[in-house]
Design an enzyme around this catalytic site. Sequence first.
Site, PDB file in Angstrom:
ATOM      1  N   PRO A 236       0.928  -1.202   0.050  1.00 34.26           N
ATOM      2  CA  PRO A 236       0.009   0.071   0.072  1.00 34.26           C
ATOM      3  C   PRO A 236       0.820   1.197   0.023  1.00 34.26           C
ATOM      4  O   PRO A 236       1.774   1.318   0.846  1.00 34.26           O
ATOM      5  CB  PRO A 236      -0.826   0.112   1.292  1.00 34.26           C
ATOM      6  CG  PRO A 236       0.123  -1.046   2.182  1.00 34.26           C
ATOM      7  CD  PRO A 236       0.943  -1.830   1.356  1.00 34.26           C
ATOM      8  N   MET A 237       0.809   2.229  -1.170  1.00 36.06           N
ATOM      9  CA  MET A 237       1.523   3.221  -1.171  1.00 36.06           C
ATOM     10  C   MET A 237       0.693   4.522  -1.229  1.00 36.06           C
ATOM     11  O   MET A 237      -0.138   4.503  -2.256  1.00 36.06           O
ATOM     12  CB  MET A 237       2.588   3.144  -2.164  1.00 36.06           C
ATOM     13  CG  MET A 237       3.448   2.179  -2.013  1.00 36.06           C
ATOM     14  SD  MET A 237       4.721   1.899  -3.384  1.00 36.06           S
ATOM     15  CE  MET A 237       3.644   1.007  -4.566  1.00 36.06           C
ATOM     16  N   MET A 238       0.838   5.703  -0.446  1.00 37.46           N
ATOM     17  CA  MET A 238      -0.181   6.989  -0.260  1.00 37.46           C
ATOM     18  C   MET A 238      -0.036   7.468  -1.633  1.00 37.46           C
ATOM     19  O   MET A 238       1.331   7.701  -1.940  1.00 37.46           O
ATOM     20  CB  MET A 238       0.073   7.664   0.774  1.00 37.46           C
ATOM     21  CG  MET A 238      -0.410   7.038   2.310  1.00 37.46           C
ATOM     22  SD  MET A 238      -2.036   6.815   2.276  1.00 37.46           S
ATOM     23  CE  MET A 238      -2.622   8.692   2.328  1.00 37.46           C
TER      24      MET A 238
ATOM     25  N   GLN B  19      -6.386  -1.632   3.063  1.00 30.65           N
ATOM     26  CA  GLN B  19      -5.563  -1.306   4.123  1.00 30.65           C
ATOM     27  C   GLN B  19      -6.116  -0.076   4.918  1.00 30.65           C
ATOM     28  O   GLN B  19      -6.580   0.982   4.417  1.00 30.65           O
ATOM     29  CB  GLN B  19      -4.119  -0.796   4.005  1.00 30.65           C
ATOM     30  CG  GLN B  19      -3.363  -0.544   5.268  1.00 30.65           C
ATOM     31  CD  GLN B  19      -1.635  -0.099   5.041  1.00 30.65           C
ATOM     32  OE1 GLN B  19      -1.658   0.964   4.665  1.00 30.65           O
ATOM     33  NE2 GLN B  19      -0.738  -0.912   5.366  1.00 30.65           N
TER      34      GLN B  19
ATOM     35  N   CYS C 123       3.116   3.418   9.160  1.00 25.72           N
ATOM     36  CA  CYS C 123       3.322   4.818   8.637  1.00 25.72           C
ATOM     37  C   CYS C 123       3.927   5.727   9.876  1.00 25.72           C
ATOM     38  O   CYS C 123       3.247   5.802  10.797  1.00 25.72           O
ATOM     39  CB  CYS C 123       2.011   5.179   8.127  1.00 25.72           C
ATOM     40  SG  CYS C 123       2.320   6.906   7.434  1.00 25.72           S
TER      41      CYS C 123
ATOM     42  N   HIS D 296       8.013  -4.643   7.664  1.00 23.82           N
ATOM     43  CA  HIS D 296       8.968  -3.846   7.204  1.00 23.82           C
ATOM     44  C   HIS D 296      10.156  -3.663   7.903  1.00 23.82           C
ATOM     45  O   HIS D 296      10.091  -3.100   9.191  1.00 23.82           O
ATOM     46  CB  HIS D 296       8.052  -2.363   7.049  1.00 23.82           C
ATOM     47  CG  HIS D 296       9.283  -1.454   6.264  1.00 23.82           C
ATOM     48  ND1 HIS D 296       8.449  -0.256   5.444  1.00 23.82           N
ATOM     49  CD2 HIS D 296      10.478  -1.306   5.813  1.00 23.82           C
ATOM     50  CE1 HIS D 296       9.592   0.445   5.000  1.00 23.82           C
ATOM     51  NE2 HIS D 296      10.706  -0.339   5.059  1.00 23.82           N
TER      52      HIS D 296
ATOM     53  N   GLY E 192      10.620  -4.087   2.325  1.00 21.92           N
ATOM     54  CA  GLY E 192      11.526  -3.202   2.484  1.00 21.92           C
ATOM     55  C   GLY E 192      12.771  -3.662   1.661  1.00 21.92           C
ATOM     56  O   GLY E 192      13.461  -4.489   2.040  1.00 21.92           O
ATOM     57  N   GLY E 193      12.942  -2.670   0.711  1.00 22.85           N
ATOM     58  CA  GLY E 193      14.182  -2.699  -0.096  1.00 22.85           C
ATOM     59  C   GLY E 193      14.357  -3.666  -1.091  1.00 22.85           C
ATOM     60  O   GLY E 193      15.419  -3.971  -1.548  1.00 22.85           O
TER      61      GLY E 193
END
Length: 334
Positions: A22-24, A75, A105, A176, A217-218
């Site tokens: 999920p990315m704002m 989410q 977040c 994450h 993450g990454g």
Amino acid sequence: MPQHPTSKQNLSPPSRRFSVAPMMDWTDRHCRYFLRLLSSQALLYTEMVTTGAILHGDRQRFLRYDECEHPIALQLGGSNPADLAACAQLAEAHGYDEVNLNVGCPSDRVQNNMIGACLMGHPQLVADCVKAMQDAVSIPVTVKHRIGINGRDSYAELCEFVGTVREAGCTSFTVHARIAILEGLSPKENREVPPLRYEVAAQLKQDFPELEIVLNGGIKTLEECQQHLQTFDGVMLGREAYHNPYLLAQVDQQLFGQEAPTISRAETLARMRPYIERHLAEGGAMHHITRHVLGLAQGFPGARRFRQLLSVDVHKTQEPLKLLDQAIELLGDR
């Protein structure tokens, strides 16, 4: 939106072997429609939506999606168990395959409303939220979190958090593998400055073998995904999946063992055309959608012209579909 009643007897939980984070401002319904063309198996997440936005705002706007987006997870951001339960019920009624609680977040804005990573300092509250949601729905309730926050970043405290939420009935955690620093860093810096510590997430899987642990993450390549899947139950890609979306075209074959032919970049964009036409007919603008496809041209000559057509020229034309056709032609057979 049609209703999709579910029951504990007929549930088929989505696979979390590979998911897009999920990315704002990024993983809206247009982005998810595009990504679904590239992979039929990837689990897609909405942007984080706060309980207040759903309960008191434009509910249909926040919950709308296209049926092709399944499997899809909503989410939620919030910390009031009753509000989260009500939103989880709405997610289930709208046919979502999973509901996920954001405990990762780090932005100041959400902290002030007791949303996101700051909740790692309140394990019992997170457990109460999860229990309320699980009691309200039959679809899976999952949690996405960091490995800690500043001032509460020991492995023992991470285990306390996971153990407490597990006792409330949660069996799937997306980790994450960075801590979140709640003061002094922007959300972007919090994705880059705290070091990645995959070994901490791996230890968590070892100490909680009965739980589903998804690594986030990454991660940048499918080769890395395959390596991490030796340790974890699933992998979640964020920025890389957005900036280099064509890597999803190999996900079904490489990570799910399917033998379907790989869709080309040009065919992917061509298959977006009817969707874009519908959006334009509803009064929308083409750039609402094409802003998400700019990474499709990454890595070969013509990429700059491709981006210019769909992010600059699109604002100057009365015939946006002609620009789209030019962009498709630029992609050629790639």
